[in-house]
Design a protein around this motif. Structure first.
Motif, PDB file in Angstrom:
ATOM      1  N   LYS A  83      23.375  48.464  26.201  1.00  0.00           N
ATOM      2  CA  LYS A  83      22.396  48.091  25.180  1.00  0.00           C
ATOM      3  C   LYS A  83      22.548  48.963  23.937  1.00  0.00           C
ATOM      4  O   LYS A  83      22.510  50.196  24.009  1.00  0.00           O
ATOM      5  N   GLU A  84      22.731  48.277  22.785  1.00  0.00           N
ATOM      6  CA  GLU A  84      22.744  48.994  21.504  1.00  0.00           C
ATOM      7  C   GLU A  84      21.315  49.382  21.137  1.00  0.00           C
ATOM      8  O   GLU A  84      20.390  48.618  21.419  1.00  0.00           O
ATOM      9  N   ASP A  85      21.145  50.516  20.468  1.00  0.00           N
ATOM     10  CA  ASP A  85      19.795  50.900  20.040  1.00  0.00           C
ATOM     11  C   ASP A  85      19.334  50.019  18.888  1.00  0.00           C
ATOM     12  O   ASP A  85      18.150  49.831  18.651  1.00  0.00           O
ATOM     13  N   HIS A  88      24.648  46.512  15.602  1.00  0.00           N
ATOM     14  CA  HIS A  88      25.698  47.171  14.815  1.00  0.00           C
ATOM     15  C   HIS A  88      26.685  46.177  14.231  1.00  0.00           C
ATOM     16  O   HIS A  88      27.698  46.569  13.670  1.00  0.00           O
ATOM     17  N   GLY A  89      26.431  44.882  14.431  1.00  0.00           N
ATOM     18  CA  GLY A  89      27.398  43.869  13.990  1.00  0.00           C
ATOM     19  C   GLY A  89      28.445  43.657  15.065  1.00  0.00           C
ATOM     20  O   GLY A  89      28.557  44.455  16.005  1.00  0.00           O
ATOM     21  N   SER A  90      29.215  42.554  14.933  1.00  0.00           N
ATOM     22  CA  SER A  90      30.133  42.186  16.011  1.00  0.00           C
ATOM     23  C   SER A  90      31.268  43.200  16.205  1.00  0.00           C
ATOM     24  O   SER A  90      31.765  43.356  17.319  1.00  0.00           O
ATOM     25  N   HIS A 165      45.123  33.971   5.839  1.00  0.00           N
ATOM     26  CA  HIS A 165      43.933  34.009   4.996  1.00  0.00           C
ATOM     27  C   HIS A 165      42.716  33.714   5.858  1.00  0.00           C
ATOM     28  O   HIS A 165      42.776  32.858   6.739  1.00  0.00           O
ATOM     29  N   TYR A 166      41.609  34.424   5.620  1.00  0.00           N
ATOM     30  CA  TYR A 166      40.407  34.216   6.427  1.00  0.00           C
ATOM     31  C   TYR A 166      39.159  34.277   5.556  1.00  0.00           C
ATOM     32  O   TYR A 166      38.990  35.221   4.777  1.00  0.00           O
ATOM     33  N   THR A 167      38.283  33.273   5.647  1.00  0.00           N
ATOM     34  CA  THR A 167      36.999  33.304   4.947  1.00  0.00           C
ATOM     35  C   THR A 167      35.908  32.883   5.914  1.00  0.00           C
ATOM     36  O   THR A 167      35.989  31.828   6.554  1.00  0.00           O
ATOM     37  N   GLU A 168      34.864  33.698   6.017  1.00  0.00           N
ATOM     38  CA  GLU A 168      33.765  33.395   6.928  1.00  0.00           C
ATOM     39  C   GLU A 168      32.811  32.389   6.288  1.00  0.00           C
ATOM     40  O   GLU A 168      32.306  32.632   5.190  1.00  0.00           O
ATOM     41  N   LYS A 169      32.566  31.288   6.952  1.00  0.00           N
ATOM     42  CA  LYS A 169      31.641  30.236   6.508  1.00  0.00           C
ATOM     43  C   LYS A 169      31.674  30.011   4.987  1.00  0.00           C
ATOM     44  O   LYS A 169      30.681  30.202   4.285  1.00  0.00           O
ATOM     45  N   PRO A 170      32.826  29.587   4.451  1.00  0.00           N
ATOM     46  CA  PRO A 170      32.961  29.436   2.996  1.00  0.00           C
ATOM     47  C   PRO A 170      32.148  28.256   2.457  1.00  0.00           C
ATOM     48  O   PRO A 170      31.897  27.297   3.185  1.00  0.00           O
ATOM     49  N   ILE A 178      39.706  26.780  12.492  1.00  0.00           N
ATOM     50  CA  ILE A 178      38.574  27.721  12.510  1.00  0.00           C
ATOM     51  C   ILE A 178      38.683  28.748  13.649  1.00  0.00           C
ATOM     52  O   ILE A 178      39.421  28.574  14.617  1.00  0.00           O
ATOM     53  N   ASN A 179      37.891  29.807  13.484  1.00  0.00           N
ATOM     54  CA  ASN A 179      37.840  30.922  14.424  1.00  0.00           C
ATOM     55  C   ASN A 179      36.942  30.552  15.610  1.00  0.00           C
ATOM     56  O   ASN A 179      35.783  30.221  15.433  1.00  0.00           O
ATOM     57  N   CYS A 180      37.476  30.633  16.818  1.00  0.00           N
ATOM     58  CA  CYS A 180      36.714  30.273  18.019  1.00  0.00           C
ATOM     59  C   CYS A 180      35.861  31.414  18.564  1.00  0.00           C
ATOM     60  O   CYS A 180      35.156  31.241  19.567  1.00  0.00           O
ATOM     61  N   ILE A 256      27.452  27.186  20.798  1.00  0.00           N
ATOM     62  CA  ILE A 256      26.150  26.862  21.403  1.00  0.00           C
ATOM     63  C   ILE A 256      25.034  27.567  20.638  1.00  0.00           C
ATOM     64  O   ILE A 256      24.559  28.617  21.031  1.00  0.00           O
ATOM     65  N   LYS A 257      24.641  27.013  19.500  1.00  0.00           N
ATOM     66  CA  LYS A 257      23.587  27.636  18.703  1.00  0.00           C
ATOM     67  C   LYS A 257      22.236  26.937  18.884  1.00  0.00           C
ATOM     68  O   LYS A 257      21.205  27.531  18.660  1.00  0.00           O
ATOM     69  N   THR A 258      22.255  25.660  19.234  1.00  0.00           N
ATOM     70  CA  THR A 258      20.999  24.901  19.306  1.00  0.00           C
ATOM     71  C   THR A 258      20.760  24.377  20.729  1.00  0.00           C
ATOM     72  O   THR A 258      21.707  24.209  21.502  1.00  0.00           O
TER      73      THR A 258
HETATM   74  N1  GDD Z   1      25.899  43.202  20.642  1.00  0.00           N
HETATM   75  C1  GDD Z   1      25.857  42.581  19.484  1.00  0.00           C
HETATM   76  N2  GDD Z   1      25.439  43.280  18.383  1.00  0.00           N
HETATM   77  N3  GDD Z   1      26.247  41.305  19.405  1.00  0.00           N
HETATM   78  C2  GDD Z   1      26.223  40.717  18.199  1.00  0.00           C
HETATM   79  C3  GDD Z   1      25.799  41.359  17.028  1.00  0.00           C
HETATM   80  C4  GDD Z   1      25.384  42.729  17.136  1.00  0.00           C
HETATM   81  O1  GDD Z   1      24.981  43.380  16.181  1.00  0.00           O
HETATM   82  N4  GDD Z   1      25.894  40.493  16.000  1.00  0.00           N
HETATM   83  C5  GDD Z   1      26.368  39.356  16.516  1.00  0.00           C
HETATM   84  N5  GDD Z   1      26.555  39.478  17.849  1.00  0.00           N
HETATM   85  C6  GDD Z   1      27.111  38.486  18.785  1.00  0.00           C
HETATM   86  C7  GDD Z   1      26.407  37.144  18.820  1.00  0.00           C
HETATM   87  O2  GDD Z   1      25.490  37.075  19.895  1.00  0.00           O
HETATM   88  C8  GDD Z   1      27.558  36.180  19.054  1.00  0.00           C
HETATM   89  O3  GDD Z   1      27.869  36.081  20.440  1.00  0.00           O
HETATM   90  C9  GDD Z   1      28.735  36.857  18.364  1.00  0.00           C
HETATM   91  O4  GDD Z   1      28.413  38.245  18.301  1.00  0.00           O
HETATM   92  C10 GDD Z   1      29.016  36.347  16.946  1.00  0.00           C
HETATM   93  O5  GDD Z   1      27.803  36.232  16.258  1.00  0.00           O
HETATM   94  P1  GDD Z   1      27.681  36.243  14.661  1.00  0.00           P
HETATM   95  O6  GDD Z   1      28.290  37.484  14.138  1.00  0.00           O
HETATM   96  O7  GDD Z   1      26.253  35.960  14.363  1.00  0.00           O
HETATM   97  O8  GDD Z   1      28.606  35.085  14.141  1.00  0.00           O
HETATM   98  P2  GDD Z   1      28.535  33.488  14.351  1.00  0.00           P
HETATM   99  O9  GDD Z   1      28.272  33.183  15.777  1.00  0.00           O
HETATM  100  O10 GDD Z   1      27.665  32.867  13.331  1.00  0.00           O
HETATM  101  O11 GDD Z   1      30.029  33.106  13.989  1.00  0.00           O
HETATM  102  C11 GDD Z   1      31.108  33.749  14.605  1.00  0.00           C
HETATM  103  O12 GDD Z   1      31.569  32.967  15.680  1.00  0.00           O
HETATM  104  C12 GDD Z   1      32.109  31.679  15.311  1.00  0.00           C
HETATM  105  C13 GDD Z   1      32.588  31.032  16.591  1.00  0.00           C
HETATM  106  O13 GDD Z   1      31.529  30.719  17.394  1.00  0.00           O
HETATM  107  C14 GDD Z   1      32.181  33.952  13.544  1.00  0.00           C
HETATM  108  O14 GDD Z   1      33.172  34.811  14.050  1.00  0.00           O
HETATM  109  C15 GDD Z   1      32.794  32.615  13.128  1.00  0.00           C
HETATM  110  O15 GDD Z   1      33.906  32.854  12.301  1.00  0.00           O
HETATM  111  C16 GDD Z   1      33.245  31.828  14.333  1.00  0.00           C
HETATM  112  O16 GDD Z   1      33.720  30.565  13.894  1.00  0.00           O
END
Ligand code: GDD
Length: 387
Positions: A83-85, A88-90, A165-170, A178-180, A256-258
């Motif tokens: 568990k992160e406190d 911190h981003g992906s 080349h890579y652009t996030e959600k352009p 696209i990135n999986c 799987i967002k929705t």
């Molecule tokens: N532990 C942790 N901490 N997990 C995180 C954090 C964080 O701070 N931020 C995001 N995640 C997890 C999310 O739960 C998800 O499983 C994954 O990291 C990516 O989430 P996001 O960074 O919100 O990106 P996204 O899901 O909108 O898009 C990403 O995934 C797509 C594929 O499903 C991007 O990489 C897109 O380019 C890509 O197409």
């Protein structure tokens, strides 16, 4: 040795999934009768020399404790939840736990988003990655040009597969490749993340000694130095530098967002079970029970009346009771739901997700709906979310 890391995010991240994840954290929501995160975890089991699987998120530890210990025993591979406190981003998340990830001194690290549904061709990716020889290889897929903007869009060299080349959600179309959200890296990824943080710190220090107002206002827009996003902060700047490569899948892939997507993905995983482990699907054990149509999962503890008609695409969780003559089509039924039917007309459910401990009275028809936990339905509903 190889280590696999699955990013599970946390409560604030899964907001679009909200109606379904009150009782269950999104990564544990059942798809084809198994928690969402179970599918990438069991795919990791096929990686040669896998030392451990680490889930990183900011949900409470207790939410994952039971699942993590049971899956460790089942797979005979250590699986733990860290568990992160704070988020911190992906990329920041894996950097934060780098000492634990590097414990077994792995040569390669898999990184998987938990909210994607695919067949995770991990051993093939590892082989391809070793051939390419870069720092990382990402799974990519071609999607329709209309849907590409929801993902990271990229351009790859058709011969070498290098990420150019890579652009996030352009906002404007770049590519339908696209990135999986599935990657394999060498431990050099930690240096790359460290470089982003150091660079940010340097810039922040520079701003501190400068009195220029314009620079100060920029400060408020930058992230904390320990928040690093894999896509924008690592993939974009490293594209075209012979460090990142792509591996294209021709198989199924969905995000799987929705809640609606969870039904589609449940169907995809049920179809996959049909090919890989048909015995876990209903009807596969030869025991005469309810009438089963297509791919259906029924938890062993569920009680389904022999006159019920179930399927296709139905997944029934633990302790569910399904009464006589009930008809279920395209549903996810969570733990402890009771669907009664004793009258002349019987309960009928189509394209529906029922939350934990919901009760559906007899003669009730539920179509295209999501019903939150602990509700009793005594009137028919269609196209509704019952909160
Ligand atoms: N532990 C942790 N901490 N997990 C995180 C954090 C964080 O701070 N931020 C995001 N995640 C997890 C999310 O739960 C998800 O499983 C994954 O990291 C990516 O989430 P996001 O960074 O919100 O990106 P996204 O899901 O909108 O898009 C990403 O995934 C797509 C594929 O499903 C991007 O990489 C897109 O380019 C890509 O197409």
């Amino acid at each position: 040795k190889v280590v696999a890391v699955i990013m599970v995010g946390g409560p604030t991240k899964g907001t679009r999934f909200r109606p379904l994840s009150f009782n269950t954290p999104k990564p544990l929501f059942p798809l084809a009768g198994q928690p969402m995160v179970h599918h990438p975890i069991s795919a990791c089991k096929r990686i040669p020399n896998l030392a451990q699987i680490i889930l990183i998120g900011f949900y409470e530890e207790r939410e994952f404790a039971l699942y993590v210990s049971s899956i460790s025993n089942e797979l005979k591979v250590p699986v733990r939840y860290l568990k992160e406190d704070k988020p911190h981003g992906s990329a920041g998340g894996i950097y934060y736990f780098r000492d634990m990830i590097m414990e077994d001194n792995p040569s390669h690290i898999f990184l998987l988003n938990c909210d994607v549904c695919c067949n995770f061709p991990l051993p093939d990716m590892l082989e391809a990655h070793k051939k390419y020889g870069g720092m990382g290889t990402m799974l990519v897929i071609k999607v329709s040009a209309e849907s590409a903007h929801q993902f990271g869009e990229l351009v790859a060299d058709p011969i070498t597969n290098e990420l150019l080349h890579y652009t996030e959600k352009p906002e404007t179309f770049v590519s339908n490749l696209i990135n999986c959200g599935v990657y394999v890296f060498t431990p050099e990824i930690f240096t790359a993340i460290q470089d982003v943080s150091t660079h940010r710190e340097d810039r922040a220090n520079l701003r501190r000694v400068s009195s220029l107002e314009a620079l100060q206002s920029a400060t408020s827009r930058t992230f904390p130095t320990d928040f690093v996003r894999l896509d924008q902060d690592i993939l974009s700047p490293l594209a075209g530098k012979k460090q990142l490569y792509t591996y294209e899948t021709m198989d199924f892939w969905e995000q799987i967002k929705t809640p609606g997507m969870s039904l589609k993905c449940s169907a995809l995983y049920l179809a996959q079970f049909r090919l890989t482990t048909p015995h876990i699907l209903a009807g596969g054990d030869g025991i005469k029970s309810a009438m089963i149509i297509g791919d259906v999962y029924i938890h062993p503890s569920a009680k389904v009346h022999p006159t019920a008609k179930i399927g296709p695409n139905v997944s029934i969780s633990a302790n569910v009771r399904v009464g006589a003559g009930v008809r279920l089509i395209s549903c996810i039924i969570l733990d402890d739901v009771e669907i009664k039917a004793e009258g002349d007309y019987n309960a009928k459910l189509g394209i529906t997700i029922l939350g934990e401990a919901v009760t559906v009275e007899d003669e009730v028809v539920v179509i295209n709906s999501i019903v939150l936990p602990n509700k009793t339905l005594n009137v028919s509903v269609q196209e509704e979310i019952i909160l």
